[in-house]
Write a protein that holds these residues in place. Structure first.
Motif, mmCIF file in Angstrom:
data_model
loop_
_atom_site.group_PDB
_atom_site.id
_atom_site.type_symbol
_atom_site.label_atom_id
_atom_site.label_comp_id
_atom_site.label_asym_id
_atom_site.label_seq_id
_atom_site.Cartn_x
_atom_site.Cartn_y
_atom_site.Cartn_z
ATOM 1 N N UNK A 60 0.572 -1.285 -0.040
ATOM 2 C CA UNK A 60 -0.105 -0.096 -0.139
ATOM 3 C C UNK A 60 1.002 1.165 -0.059
ATOM 4 N N UNK A 61 1.996 1.241 0.540
ATOM 5 C CA UNK A 61 2.856 2.494 0.835
ATOM 6 C C UNK A 61 3.905 2.630 -0.326
ATOM 7 N N UNK A 62 3.802 1.765 -1.267
ATOM 8 C CA UNK A 62 4.977 1.803 -2.483
ATOM 9 C C UNK A 62 4.200 2.445 -3.600
ATOM 10 N N UNK A 63 5.058 2.931 -4.483
ATOM 11 C CA UNK A 63 4.449 3.269 -5.856
ATOM 12 C C UNK A 63 5.458 2.999 -6.961
ATOM 13 N N UNK A 64 4.755 2.605 -7.971
ATOM 14 C CA UNK A 64 5.708 2.427 -8.975
ATOM 15 C C UNK A 64 5.688 3.603 -10.157
ATOM 16 N N UNK A 65 6.991 4.158 -10.108
ATOM 17 C CA UNK A 65 7.170 5.456 -10.827
ATOM 18 C C UNK A 65 7.852 5.359 -12.163
ATOM 19 N N UNK A 66 7.443 5.794 -13.252
ATOM 20 C CA UNK A 66 8.178 6.068 -14.281
ATOM 21 C C UNK A 66 8.825 7.467 -14.483
ATOM 22 N N UNK A 67 10.201 7.436 -14.541
ATOM 23 C CA UNK A 67 10.871 8.620 -14.269
ATOM 24 C C UNK A 67 11.917 9.013 -15.327
ATOM 25 N N UNK A 68 11.794 10.192 -15.964
ATOM 26 C CA UNK A 68 12.651 10.994 -17.088
ATOM 27 C C UNK A 68 13.878 11.227 -16.258
ATOM 28 N N UNK A 69 14.932 10.760 -16.589
ATOM 29 C CA UNK A 69 16.319 11.110 -16.114
ATOM 30 C C UNK A 69 17.112 11.604 -16.933
ATOM 31 N N UNK A 70 16.608 12.023 -18.331
ATOM 32 C CA UNK A 70 17.237 12.736 -19.472
ATOM 33 C C UNK A 70 18.010 11.916 -20.302
ATOM 34 N N UNK A 71 17.792 10.638 -20.091
ATOM 35 C CA UNK A 71 18.406 9.424 -20.974
ATOM 36 C C UNK A 71 17.648 8.895 -22.274
ATOM 37 N N UNK A 72 16.791 9.590 -22.601
ATOM 38 C CA UNK A 72 15.721 9.198 -23.680
ATOM 39 C C UNK A 72 14.733 8.165 -23.307
ATOM 40 N N UNK A 73 14.986 7.173 -22.736
ATOM 41 C CA UNK A 73 13.849 6.315 -21.894
ATOM 42 C C UNK A 73 13.583 6.475 -20.645
ATOM 43 N N UNK A 74 12.493 5.994 -20.136
ATOM 44 C CA UNK A 74 12.244 6.480 -18.807
ATOM 45 C C UNK A 74 12.488 5.195 -17.878
ATOM 46 N N UNK A 75 13.022 5.433 -16.671
ATOM 47 C CA UNK A 75 13.408 4.403 -15.555
ATOM 48 C C UNK A 75 12.319 4.309 -14.894
ATOM 49 N N UNK A 76 12.113 2.916 -14.412
ATOM 50 C CA UNK A 76 11.357 2.415 -13.706
ATOM 51 C C UNK A 76 11.771 2.353 -12.136
ATOM 52 N N UNK A 77 11.188 3.162 -11.308
ATOM 53 C CA UNK A 77 11.706 3.230 -10.034
ATOM 54 C C UNK A 77 10.547 3.068 -8.875
ATOM 55 N N UNK A 78 10.927 2.185 -8.016
ATOM 56 C CA UNK A 78 9.691 1.850 -6.793
ATOM 57 C C UNK A 78 10.146 2.725 -5.471
ATOM 58 N N UNK A 79 9.084 3.397 -5.048
ATOM 59 C CA UNK A 79 9.313 4.617 -4.254
ATOM 60 C C UNK A 79 8.346 4.647 -3.232
ATOM 61 N N UNK A 80 8.756 4.748 -1.898
ATOM 62 C CA UNK A 80 7.874 4.852 -0.960
ATOM 63 C C UNK A 80 7.528 6.191 -0.164
ATOM 64 N N UNK A 81 8.343 7.135 -0.897
ATOM 65 C CA UNK A 81 8.004 8.584 -0.304
ATOM 66 C C UNK A 81 6.493 9.017 -0.495
ATOM 67 N N UNK A 82 6.061 9.737 0.563
ATOM 68 C CA UNK A 82 4.513 10.155 0.556
ATOM 69 C C UNK A 82 4.095 11.232 -0.360
ATOM 70 N N UNK A 83 5.401 12.022 -0.889
ATOM 71 C CA UNK A 83 5.108 12.985 -1.571
ATOM 72 C C UNK A 83 5.250 12.856 -3.169
ATOM 73 N N UNK A 84 5.618 11.465 -3.438
ATOM 74 C CA UNK A 84 6.084 11.163 -4.963
ATOM 75 C C UNK A 84 4.795 11.179 -5.691
ATOM 76 N N UNK A 85 4.721 11.986 -6.722
ATOM 77 C CA UNK A 85 3.577 12.178 -7.460
ATOM 78 C C UNK A 85 3.970 12.573 -8.971
ATOM 79 N N UNK A 86 2.982 12.375 -9.984
ATOM 80 C CA UNK A 86 3.378 12.795 -11.326
ATOM 81 C C UNK A 86 3.968 14.457 -11.442
ATOM 82 N N UNK A 87 4.775 14.820 -12.033
ATOM 83 C CA UNK A 87 5.096 15.965 -12.383
ATOM 84 C C UNK A 87 6.160 16.360 -11.323
#
Length: 793
Positions: A60-87
């Motif tokens: 429940x406390x984890x989110x699967x994030x797609x992250x743009x790190x400037x490498x062309x393709x997105x990275x998949x990061x599992x994150x448990x921070x409460x303020x993780x959100x799109x944008x």
């Protein structure tokens, strides 16, 4: 004072390393207490943006994030921070990065691949905030290394300042010292006036005399208070130990840290009229920024609005006139307040602020206008607005004046013992911001207005010594014949007093000479107190008028920690305010005090266990008096802190020395001490005085003893009875010893039976029974006549 290393280097370019800079600061008197490296090892952390965030199917406390790190393709990061959100833009530790002890590797969290780690400020070692991801501005360049974006690496350096170096409570002040020590120059500071566009002004009235000789204000209208504090400013504040709050507040904090001038911003919409500075009136109250209600007496300085208190001058603004996100028009203030007007005021309210800390030590009286112009430019650049003209009220006669000081070459050589080249003298002084002009025998030097500690020639020589380097001054032994002072034999020295008390199984303690006025009120010792103008704290605000309150408090703390036997003594000075015209210096008196409680002896199988009483400590005192040859007299005492039936005033040759007795049970209870405490306190000088030793003849003839038992009234004091016996017996009486006291069956009520031995001796002959009987008869007669005593049948 904590500051960012990079911020300091922006004011004073130097090539010295961080370790060398720390060593230089400590060597010139700005002792470095801590250096916290920031950003080391973050080369593989980049600015990244969360494109999407979906809930983890297995947590429940984890989110699967797609992250743009400037490498062309997105990275998949599992994150448990409460303020993780799109944008959200946040730091991303790439695979291979080393974050503290953690090596970032590809991992599976609850069955989902994760290729990196989104980080909080604490994980990166940049702040203590671990509540969520470190949020970066939305326009942060994705893919750029965090080190490059945040201007890292950096260090947060904390220095320990002595009270005389108030000028170093700012980046600019420290920069001048570093420039002088590192043969560099301080970058010129741009404080050009900002042209006025608006016309609205608030008049200023100074009614506090020399306590508030300068006040500068400016109205800025049309400000966007919701504008975000830029990252560069927020980071400099954070690395200097200040947490960003809002743009307008952050600007005033930023200017204070950089220039050393405390400032405040009022919401113009909450002000009702002209601005004034005056003394507070007894009974006034003010709700402060932190929400507390301050009850004021007549010792505070107030900033007022149409005579309504709106701020504690030099300490903290008021709650009702604070700036908020809805503020559109502000009144910006900067002032100069005399240190004496601010000293101790915050401690009266249990309040400590950065502004008060600076004003107590002295702020540059020339700085308010420059600080106002600088803060105005920052607000306009970051939040927009229309500035009105600067309004200034000044009492020129009350401003601190800068003095021109003569500095002689010969004096430098005499004080330091070395020659410093003229070029080095001029370079050092000019680098410190001083005006220097050459004369025939040296220089005329004018210190900058920020340097309150430069007043005489020796102050300038001290500056030369610390910048030139104390290690450059050779170590030499002092010359000349030494004089050995012989101790006087007419007084028992302090070391002998200490040794005597230690021999009686007491331990020496040293307590503060400052005490809490509330503690003295418990002891009913509130007359003639010497109050401190600038106390360290509210609990240390008064010079002690007696050793006993602090000594008994120390004994109580030891007894509360299960020490069954506590025996303490102290030698120290007490202070009383003298009466007289003006403000005479306090009277200092050297005293000795002791306090004991618990068991009379250490636990031992051969002795019965009992608690200490009055006579145990009386024996210790008499042994101390015997070391100086003193014979003490004890009379009943009625001091409020003493037990009414177990206390005595101590006299020597008719002169009062002090008090001995049991602490009153009510006082002991008020101090949370649940055992009986016996104590004494005496003036040391009359107690320690002694006559020079003189040889006397010892009688070669035997002594004779007669034991007498008298019935005397219960209220008769032994000291009075003894004095009568000695007068009546005359020169033949060598000693009188009391060896028994009895009341009970056979003794009528209101009387007591005292048994004593009279020891008689002559130096020229053996006494006969007739001689002894005559002395005894005279003694009995005197006792009957003066004390209504009679021989017990």
């Amino acid at each position: 004072m904590k500051f960012s290393e990079n911020w300091l280097r922006s004011h004073v370019p130097t090539t010295v390393s961080r370790d060398e800079l720390s060593a230089v600061l400590t060597a010139i008197g700005l002792e470095v207490e801590e250096v916290e490296a920031l950003g080391d090892g973050l080369q593989h952390v980049v600015v990244a943006k969360i494109i999407s965030a979906e809930r983890h199917p297995e947590a429940d406390r984890l989110q699967i994030c797609q992250v743009d790190a400037g490498q062309g393709e997105h990275l998949q990061i599992v994150c448990g921070a409460p303020n993780a959100r799109p944008g959200l833009v946040a730091p991303l530790a790439m695979v291979g990065a080393q974050i503290g002890d953690l090596k970032i590797k590809p991992a599976k969290l609850r069955g989902v691949d994760s290729n990196g780690m989104l980080c909080s400020a604490k994980e990166l070692g940049l702040d203590t905030d671990a509540s969520g991801l470190f949020e970066l501005p939305d326009d942060a360049p994705v893919g750029q290394t965090l080190v490059e974006y945040l201007g890292l690496p950096d260090a947060s350096i904390e220095i320990k300042l002595t009270p005389n170096r108030a000028d170093c409570f700012s980046i600019r002040g420290i920069a001048f010292d570093v420039a002088a020590a590192c043969a560099s120059e301080v970058v010129p500071f741009d404080a050009a006036p900002v042209a006025a566009v608006g016309t609205r002004e608030l008049s200023i009235q100074l009614d506090a005399g020399a306590e508030a000789p300068r006040y500068v204000g400016r109205v800025i209208e049309g400000v966007n208070a919701r504008a975000a504090t830029p990252l560069w400013m927020a980071e400099r504040l954070r690395r200097s130990g200040v947490r960003p709050v809002s743009l307008l507040v952050d600007v005033t904090q930023y200017v204070m840290l950089e220039l050393g001038q405390p400032m405040h911003a009022f919401d113009l919409g909450t002000l009702q009229g002209s601005i004034g500075v005056r003394r507070s009136r007894a009974g006034e109250t003010l709700k402060l920024l932190d929400g507390r209600d301050a009850a004021l007496d007549d010792s505070f300085l107030l900033v007022t609005d149409a005579d309504r208190p709106i701020a504690l001058a030099g300490l903290m603004g008021g709650f009702e006139t604070r700036v908020t996100d809805d503020t559109t028009n502000v009144f910006l203030e900067a002032a100069h307040f005399a240190p004496a007007a601010i000293m101790g005021r915050g401690r009266k309210l249990g309040l400590h602020t950065d502004a008060g800390h600076r004003f107590e030590r002295g702020v540059d009286p020339v700085l308010p206008r420059a600080a106002t112009e600088y803060a105005t430019r920052l607000i306009l650049d970051l939040a927009g607005g229309t500035p009105a003209p600067v309004t200034e009220a000044v009492r020129d006669a009350d401003l601190p004046a800068t003095a021109t000081i003569g500095l002689r070459r010969t004096r430098i050589a005499r004080v330091l013992g070395i020659q410093i080249a003229d070029a080095d003298v001029e370079r050092i002084l000019r680098a410190l911001g001083m005006d220097v002009s050459a004369t025939a025998d040296g220089w005329q030097v004018t210190a900058p207005s920020r340097r309150f500690d430069i007043a005489i020639e020796e102050d300038l020589i001290e500056e030369l010594a610390r910048i030139h380097g104390y290690e450059q001054i050779p170590t030499t032994l002092p010359g000349g014949a030494s004089r050995i002072a012989m101790p006087t034999e007419t007084r028992l020295d302090d070391l002998s007093v200490r040794r005597q008390l230690v021999a009686r199984d007491l331990q020496e303690t040293i307590n503060y000479a400052f005490v809490d006025a509330a503690l003295l009120a418990q002891w009913q010792l509130s007359e003639g107190l010497v109050a401190l103008a600038n106390p360290l704290s509210a609990e240390l605000a008064v010079m002690r008028p007696s050793l006993l309150p602090g000594l008994v408090a120390t004994l109580g703390r030891n007894a509360a920690r299960q020490l069954g036997r506590v025996r303490l003594f102290e030698l120290g000075r007490v202070f009383h305010q003298q009466a007289g015209e003006g403000q005479p210096a306090p009277l200092e008196t050297q005293r000795v005090a002791a306090a004991i409680c618990g068991d009379a002896d250490t636990q031992q199988w051969g002795l019965p266990t009992r608690k200490v009483d009055f006579h145990d400590l009386k024996g210790d005192l008499e042994s101390l008096a015997a070391a100086s040859g003193a014979e003490l007299e004890f009379r009943p005492s009625q001091r409020p802190y003493g037990h009414p039936a177990r206390s005595a005033e101590v006299y020597r040759d008719g002169v009062s020395l002090g008090w001995i007795g049991q602490i009153h049970p009510r006082l002991a209870k008020a101090m949370d001490i649940d055992v009986d405490v016996v104590a004494f306190e005496l003036d040391l000088a009359p107690l320690a005085a002694r006559a020079l030793p003189r040889a006397t003849e010892l009688s070669r003839f035997p002594s004779m003893r007669r034991d007498l038992a008298f019935l005397v009234p219960e209220g008769a004091a032994w000291a009075d009875l003894e004095a009568t016996l000695r007068r009546a017996a005359g020169p033949l009486l060598r000693d009188v010893t009391l060896f028994d006291r009895y009341v009970g069956q056979g003794v009528e009520p209101g009387f007591k039976s005292l048994a004593m031995g009279l020891i008689l001796q002559d130096k020229s002959r053996t006494l006969t029974d007739r001689d002894v009987d005559a002395v005894v008869a005279e003694a009995v007669s005197a006792m009957e006549r003066e004390h209504h005593a009679r021989i017990r049948g």
